[in-house]
Design a protein around this motif. Structure first.
Motif: not given
Length: 191
Positions: A16-20, A36-44, A125-128, A156-162
């Motif tokens: 979901a955050f691949d293009a974050d 780094a993303a996987t580490t962040l997501h596991q920790s979150a 949400v899983d993009p699929a 907070e969001t960093q994606a304008e579409e959100n």
């Protein structure tokens, strides 16, 4: 949440955050960015499981990580206990950029949500499975929880579409700020 659930949900966050913009701003190396993303997501996920609420839906196709009202939402000792120290190692020389972003986000958070509130740490949400209402249902659960307690929600969001997704569900943009080139943040509040 089982270890298998956690593994699946880390994958949901990764996809979901691949293009974050966070790690795209900080790291040029795509392999380091993915680690780094996987580490962040596991920790979150671990953090929300231990200190907040982790809602998942539709056979782990989506999740919402919530931190409850009262006190600081993210504390350094709790972050270390849930694996965030590994993120610093993955980032290496990019860590000062993350700290600058974190400082700005923390300041915005304090200005726009000084009262007790729920903090939506992650919603994914899983993009699929986008467009099936999974994210809206997860958000609805959190809104109901906050309304029952009489407290607002901050995110907070960093994606304008959100931004449109959240404003259609009653959130109000409190601030839009470019923190670093290529990294813009929108602070939103509900209630």
């Amino acid at each position: 949440m089982t270890t298998d659930d956690e593994r699946v949900l880390v994958g949901v966050l990764d996809r979901a955050f691949d293009a974050d913009s966070l790690f795209a701003t900080l790291l040029n190396d795509t392999q380091r960015r993915a680690r780094a993303a996987t580490t962040l997501h596991q920790s979150a996920i671990r953090y929300a499981n231990r200190y907040g609420v982790a809602d998942s839906a539709e056979a782990n196709r989506g999740l919402a990580l919530w931190l409850p009202p009262g006190g600081e939402h993210l504390t350094f000792p709790r972050m270390l206990r849930t694996g965030f120290g590994g993120l610093a190692l993955e980032l290496g020389g990019a860590l000062p950029g993350l700290l600058r972003i974190d400082s700005a986000l923390t300041a915005m958070h304090k200005v726009h949500a000084p009262e007790k509130h729920w903090y939506l740490f992650f919603l994914a949400v899983d993009p699929a499975f986008h467009g099936q209402g999974i994210g809206g249902e997860l958000l609805k659960q959190g809104i109901a929880r906050a309304e029952a307690q009489g407290v607002p929600i901050y995110l907070e969001t960093q994606a304008e579409e959100n931004v449109r997704f959240y404003t259609r569900r009653g959130f109000v943009v409190k601030e839009e700020r470019e923190i670093l080139p290529g990294f813009t943040n929108w602070s939103l509040k509900h209630g």
